[in-house]
Design an enzyme around this catalytic site. Structure first.
Site, PDB file in Angstrom:
ATOM      1  N   ASP A  15       4.099   3.089  -7.308  1.00 44.40           N
ATOM      2  CA  ASP A  15       5.159   2.280  -6.720  1.00 44.40           C
ATOM      3  C   ASP A  15       5.796   1.356  -7.752  1.00 44.40           C
ATOM      4  O   ASP A  15       5.255   1.149  -8.853  1.00 44.40           O
ATOM      5  CB  ASP A  15       4.604   1.433  -5.574  1.00 44.40           C
ATOM      6  CG  ASP A  15       4.175   2.270  -4.387  1.00 44.40           C
ATOM      7  OD1 ASP A  15       4.735   3.371  -4.208  1.00 44.40           O
ATOM      8  OD2 ASP A  15       3.274   1.837  -3.643  1.00 44.40           O
ATOM      9  N   TYR A  65      -8.296   4.253 -10.180  1.00 46.80           N
ATOM     10  CA  TYR A  65      -7.415   3.085 -10.239  1.00 46.80           C
ATOM     11  C   TYR A  65      -8.254   1.845 -10.508  1.00 46.80           C
ATOM     12  O   TYR A  65      -9.448   1.791 -10.160  1.00 46.80           O
ATOM     13  CB  TYR A  65      -6.674   2.893  -8.918  1.00 46.80           C
ATOM     14  CG  TYR A  65      -5.535   3.842  -8.661  1.00 46.80           C
ATOM     15  CD1 TYR A  65      -4.232   3.527  -9.073  1.00 46.80           C
ATOM     16  CD2 TYR A  65      -5.739   5.047  -7.996  1.00 46.80           C
ATOM     17  CE1 TYR A  65      -3.174   4.387  -8.824  1.00 46.80           C
ATOM     18  CE2 TYR A  65      -4.682   5.917  -7.745  1.00 46.80           C
ATOM     19  CZ  TYR A  65      -3.412   5.578  -8.162  1.00 46.80           C
ATOM     20  OH  TYR A  65      -2.368   6.441  -7.914  1.00 46.80           O
TER      21      TYR A  65
END
Length: 288
Positions: A90, A148
Site C-alpha cells: 500500500d 513482514y
C-alpha cells in the site's frame, strides 16, 4: 514537483501489441545492441522507501513504484516492458525484499543490467539483484510465503526514526502481546483481520507461521510470516496486538474475534509507515 513525481512521470512508449522479437534492436537511445539475443526472464529483488509513493501497483498518475521501474526499463530497452511483482504494497509501505520479474533480451551480463537499472532510479528505490531465471518462474504465483516486519517506537522517536515506525506515547504490556500472538498462529480464516470488502465466498484462509513480538529498549518489532496475506492483514494484526498491549483487548478477545470471521471496530489498522516487506519465499525453504 517532487523528485518522486519527476521520476515517476517519465513518458512511456506504447506497449507492443505482440511479444517483441529478441532480434529486434532497441529504439534509438536504448542501451541494447542489435545482435540477436534470446528473450529471457529476469528475476529482480528490490528495496524501496514507500514514503511519497502511491504503493507498488501502477497508477494512472504514474506515482507508484512499478511505474518508476517500468519507466527505467523503457529507457534501457527502448520499448515499454511490464514487470510483475510478488504482490502489492500500500501507499507508504516500505520493502527490503520485494520481488518482480520481466522478459527482455539483454546481451551484456547480469552486472551491467543491474548497473543500468540502478543508475537511473531515484534514491528511494534500489534494485538489489537481477538474474536470469527459467521462463516458467512467476514472481507472484510461485511465491510460497512472505515475511513482514512492523516497527514501533515507545516514546518520542527521533526525526530519522519517526517516518519509519508507529510512535506510541503510552506503555505496552509486551508479555500480553506475545501471549495473544500465540493464539493467532496456525491455519485460520483471517477475514476478521482484513479490510476486504469483497464477497463472503472469497478465500480468506491463511497459514500464519510466525508472529513474534521482539523488544529492544524503546524499539518494538513485530515479525509476521505466512503463506500469504490478505489486504491490510498485517497492519490489522499489529493494530490488534497493540490494543492488547494497551489493555483494551485480551488474548481471549483476539481468539474470539478470529473465530467470528467478522471485522469490527475493535480491530484498528496500524499506520502504513511502520510496515516493511522483508522477504518473499519461493520453494519450501523458510528460515529465520
Amino acid at each position: 514537483m517532487s523528485g518522486v513525481e519527476q521520476s515517476a512521470r517519465v513518458a512511456r512508449p506504447a506497449l507492443c501489441a505482440e511479444p517483441c522479437r529478441a532480434d529486434e534492436g532497441p529504439a534509438r537511445g536504448g542501451l541494447q545492441n542489435k545482435v540477436a539475443t534470446p528473450l529471457r526472464r529476469w528475476k529482480c529483488v528490490c528495496a524501496y522507501d514507500g514514503t511519497g509513493f502511491a504503493g507498488w501497483q501502477s497508477q494512472a498518475r504514474g506515482l507508484a513504484i512499478q511505474d518508476v521501474i517500468e519507466a527505467r526499463l523503457a529507457a534501457i530497452f527502448g520499448r515499454a516492458l511490464r514487470i510483475t511483482g510478488s504482490g502489492r504494497t500500500d501507499a507508504g509501505v516500505h520493502a527490503l525484499g520485494q520481488v518482480f520479474h520481466f522478459d527482455a533480451a539483454w546481451a551484456h551480463g547480469e552486472e551491467k543490467l543491474l548497473l543500468a537499472l540502478r543508475s537511473g532510479l531515484p534514491p528511494a528505490i534500489q534494485i538489489k539483484s537481477a538474474r536470469p531465471v527459467q521462463p516458467s518462474f512467476h514472481a507472484r504465483f510461485q511465491a510460497t510465503g512472505k515475511r513482514y516486519e512492523y516497527r514501533l517506537h515507545l516514546g518520542d522517536a527521533d526525526p530519522f526514526t519517526r517516518p519509519y515506525c508507529w510512535t506510541l506515547f503510552r506503555p505496552l504490556d509486551v508479555g500480553a502481546m506475545r501471549a495473544a500472538a500465540a493464539r493467532l498462529l496456525g491455519r485460520h480464516d483471517f477475514r476478521a483481520f482484513t479490510a476486504l470488502n469483497g464477497p463472503a465466498r472469497e478465500d480468506t484462509v491463511r497459514t500464519l507461521r510466525r508472529l513474534d513480538v521482539i523488544q529492544r529498549g524503546a524499539q518494538l518489532r513485530i515479525v509476521c510470516e505466512g503463506d500469504g496475506f490478505l489486504y491490510k492483514m498485517v497492519r490489522s494484526l499489529v493494530g490488534a496486538l497493540v490494543s492488547v498491549g494497551e489493555g483494551k483487548l485480551s488474548a481471549a478477545d483476539l481468539a474470539a474475534i478470529l473465530a467470528s470471521r467478522r471485522r469490527t471496530a475493535a480491530v484498528q489498522t496500524a499506520p502504513a509507515q511502520g510496515l516493511f516487506l522483508m522477504k518473499v519465499f519461493y520453494g519450501h525453504a523458510h528460515t529465520r
